[in-house]
Design a protein around this motif. Structure first.
Motif, PDB file in Angstrom:
ATOM      1  N   ILE B  35       0.841  -1.196   0.000  1.00  0.00           N
ATOM      2  CA  ILE B  35       0.000   0.000   0.000  1.00  0.00           C
ATOM      3  C   ILE B  35       0.877   1.247   0.000  1.00  0.00           C
ATOM      4  N   THR B  36       0.577   2.141  -0.915  1.00  0.00           N
ATOM      5  CA  THR B  36       1.284   3.415  -0.948  1.00  0.00           C
ATOM      6  C   THR B  36       0.233   4.516  -1.044  1.00  0.00           C
ATOM      7  N   LYS B  37       0.711   5.731  -1.104  1.00  0.00           N
ATOM      8  CA  LYS B  37      -0.225   6.853  -1.247  1.00  0.00           C
ATOM      9  C   LYS B  37      -1.044   6.701  -2.518  1.00  0.00           C
ATOM     10  N   PHE B 222      -0.333   0.657   7.502  1.00  0.00           N
ATOM     11  CA  PHE B 222      -0.312   1.879   6.689  1.00  0.00           C
ATOM     12  C   PHE B 222      -1.559   2.707   6.974  1.00  0.00           C
ATOM     13  N   PHE B 225      -1.347   4.802  10.123  1.00  0.00           N
ATOM     14  CA  PHE B 225      -0.149   5.630  10.240  1.00  0.00           C
ATOM     15  C   PHE B 225       0.888   4.988  11.168  1.00  0.00           C
ATOM     16  N   GLU B 335      -0.661  13.610   9.157  1.00  0.00           N
ATOM     17  CA  GLU B 335       0.139  12.797  10.063  1.00  0.00           C
ATOM     18  C   GLU B 335       0.539  13.590  11.309  1.00  0.00           C
ATOM     19  N   THR B 336       0.732  14.912  11.125  1.00  0.00           N
ATOM     20  CA  THR B 336       1.150  15.753  12.236  1.00  0.00           C
ATOM     21  C   THR B 336       0.162  15.659  13.389  1.00  0.00           C
TER      22      THR B 336
END
Lengths: 330, 357
Positions: B35-37, B222, B225, B335-336
């Motif tokens: 899995i990627t973006k 993934f 996160f 993600e932050t």
């Protein structure tokens, strides 16, 4: 270092405003400043450092620096911070320094709002707004613009109201259409603004404060705490006294300065930093379809640090890309 | 007939086990690409906007697998919207012009039903063969679960940074090569010894945090996160009750399992919540009673069973003074924000712990 005064600096770089304080070992403030981030945290911090330098007596040495706020990593890297902390911990530590008995911290800032619950000076619970910025400072200022009233005077208007009108809470879109409707019905501006303050508080307590035990003493901070109308509405709804600290806007910076003092690593802070050229570049790694965007900080056009990569290859590739070769991730 | 190239949804390390079943029903197995973006981007592009995020990941996964040559896709059913996934994904892929076969295995009605289904769809396979292959896949999943359970509890305390991840990679390669039940068990045994030989510096009473929530976002790192790993690396012993093994046991002995979970969740629950809701509450209550330091609850945005579970979890948190951190995931989450909350949660647990001592 015997004849020199040691000090610790905390910098809180938020989306709207940037704050810094310098504390001596007994937590007394030696210097402080507060200015707008204006979408450029690096520039804001440079201005801040200049102002701090001018305020400090020459024999003060800053032994360590801490950063917090949404640009904490970037600014932490640039300032060579010994500690980079999240806003929740920083606010709790800062508030505890001046209100050791605090039980509840309300915080409403420019883009976010949070609640921190403490028990005997220990954070036991917290929550932050998740998907929605309704009821934060940015909503208030956009409504102030609509009503053509400076946001600083919002609170005074609300206090003059004798009969606050009902404004829908929950969602900015609902609140706004309600507000327009009430204005067109001819309600006095004062009543509408008081209603708005009321609905922000309800929204906050229902979303962020949901299921939390709100026990006094309550300290209210963040930019919105400067709005007396909202403070009044909080008191009215919670039936408790709300403490607004005059230094409330600096609490995050104070907290992270204290944390910088408590950690062991010391590194003398050099004010020359404000004259050095820093630049950030977003570099796409390209090692795999993830294409992590690695944010790199360049100091005098030299790679200083980067983040945003999901695997170690990201950093390597980002550095390589600044010299043009790419390797594949695993 | 054409060559049947099978692919299945990706979750954590499980493709190694799923592959066994893929070979059972197909000539070739196309391993789902990681899995990627991009996976999420194409998945979200062709999915209904309001559908839960596992759907988007799986659809993206399928499209990428089709690009790699897959023509037979395996999807499962379940006790929530998951039951509609297969039909909807079949329709979406057909509308996009992809010619693929869809095999929908079971709807959470136990292993027997899955065996009968495979026999019905592929009559040439013998019952014995089907059962053996399912058993082999189960043994692989069990090896993964047992090894990863140890990793979860100890990776935060490793002395040589990265030693656990390196060994884990080797483990998956060896497990993939192991073919017979005997060799699979050997790999399991060997690696559980090897992992125990790695240097760790673990305090006597480390922070213990439970990790519960909806099946997919718990199992596929993934999609969450990597919070499990992130939190572990702060120096936390992570406990995760939900695994493929636990789910297989759950669907096989469904009624008994449900009664058991309800008893464990007593007095907070009298009726099952559907999907993983019931067991998540049972685990939360148990962790709270065992003096765990905290709990993380994850769900896809809009996940009904978990939304039902949350008010009950609030109650458990209140009664036991047990901190619970909630996350809701969709295709867009910065993600932050997650890091900030996770770090603050860790700081809070540390402060609480040092205060208690």
């Amino acid at each position: 270092m015997s004849d020199q005064l040691s000090a610790y600096m905390g910098v809180d770089i938020g989306s709207i405003s940037t704050k810094a304080v310098v504390l001596d070992p007994s937590n007394q403030i030696l210097a402080q400043d507060y200015l707008w981030t204006e979408g450029n945290p690096i520039q804001a911090v440079k201005r801040l450092i200049l102002s701090i330098e001018q305020q400090l007596p020459p024999d003060v040495k800053i032994l360590s620096v801490g950063t917090t706020g949404s640009a904490r990593e970037l600014i932490g890297t640039i300032l060579g911070a010994s500690i980079i902390k999240n806003e929740i911990t920083a606010h709790a530590v800062g508030t505890l320094a001046s209100h050791p008995d605090v039980h509840t911290i309300f915080e409403i800032g420019g883009q976010d709002s949070k609640i921190i619950i403490l028990d005997h000076s220990v954070v036991t619970d917290y929550a932050m707004n998740t998907l929605c910025a309704a009821g934060t400072g940015s909503f208030l200022s956009s409504q102030a613009r609509r009503l053509n009233i400076p946001v600083e005077e919002f609170g005074q208007y609300a206090l003059r109201s004798t009969n606050p009108t009902k404004i829908a809470g929950r969602c900015t879109v609902f609140a706004e259409s309600d507000l327009v409707h009430k204005a067109q019905m001819g309600y006095p501006t004062e009543d509408i603004i008081a209603g708005l303050c009321h609905s922000i508080v309800l929204n906050y307590l229902n979303n962020v404060g949901k299921g939390k035990h709100i026990v006094p003493p309550i300290v209210f901070q963040g930019g919105v705490s400067k709005n007396v109308g909202v403070v009044k509405a909080f008191e009215h709804i919670t039936h408790h006294e709300i403490i607004v600290d005059p230094l409330g806007h600096l609490m995050g910076a104070i907290g992270v300065a204290i944390l910088a003092r408590k950690q062991k690593q010391q590194q003398l802070f050099d004010f020359q930093i404000k004259d050095i050229d820093f630049r950030t570049v977003g570099v796409e790694c390209g090692g795999c379809p993830n294409d992590c965007e690695v944010v790199c900080v360049l100091r005098k056009e030299q790679f200083l640090d980067g983040w945003g990569n999901r695997c170690p290859t990201g950093l390597v590739n980002a550095q390589k890309q600044l010299t043009n070769t790419v390797i594949c991730g695993d | 007939m054409n060559t049947r190239r099978v692919c299945f949804p990706l979750m954590g390390s499980y493709p190694v086990a799923e592959k066994v079943l893929g070979h059972l029903i197909g000539d070739e197995v196309i391993m789902p690409p990681p899995i990627t973006k991009r996976t999420l981007e194409i998945g979200a592009k062709y999915s209904p906007e309001a559908v839960c995020v596992p759907f988007k990941y799986m659809l993206g996964n399928f499209i990428e697998a089709i690009e790699d040559g897959a023509n037979t896709l395996v999807q499962v059913g379940g006790g929530c919207r998951l039951a509609c996934y297969a039909e909807l994904q079949r329709a979406i892929l057909r509308n996009l012009g992809y010619e693929v076969d869809f095999v929908t295995v079971g709807n959470g009605n136990g292993i027997g039903q899955i065996i009968r289904f495979i026999k019905k769809t592929y009559p040439k396979l013998s019952y014995l063969h089907i059962c053996y292959e399912i058993y082999r896949a189960y043994e692989k999943a069990r090896a993964i679960d047992e090894i990863e359970d140890f990793v979860r509890k100890n990776i935060g305390f490793e002395t040589n940074l990265g030693s656990f991840e390196r060994l884990h990679r080797h483990f998956l390669i060896d497990l993939d090569r192991a073919q017979t039940i005997r060799t699979i068990r050997e790999v399991n045994r060997d690696y559980s010894t090897n992992f125990r030989l790695l240097d760790v510096q673990k305090p006597e009473k480390p922070l213990r945090v439970g990790f519960v929530g909806e099946f997919f976002v718990v199992l596929e790192p993934f999609s969450n996160f990597f919070i499990e790993k992130q939190l572990a690396l702060y120096g936390v012993e992570m406990h995760r009750p939900l695994t493929v093994t636990s789910t297989v046991r759950n669907i096989t002995f469904h009624d008994r399992y449900l009664r058991q979970q309800l008893a464990l969740a007593d007095p907070y629950l009298h009726h099952p919540l559907g999907a993983e809701g019931t067991e998540n509450i049972a685990h939360a209550v148990q962790y709270a009673k065992q003096g765990f330091d905290g709990l993380i609850h994850v769900k896809p945005f809009g996940c009904m069973p978990e939304i039902n579970a949350m008010p009950v979890l609030h109650r458990v948190a209140e009664d036991f003074h047990f901190p619970i951190l909630y996350f809701s995931f969709d295709s867009l989450t910065s993600e932050t924000g997650i890091k900030t909350r996770l770090e603050a949660f860790y700081d809070m647990l540390m402060m609480r712990k040092s205060d208690h001592e």
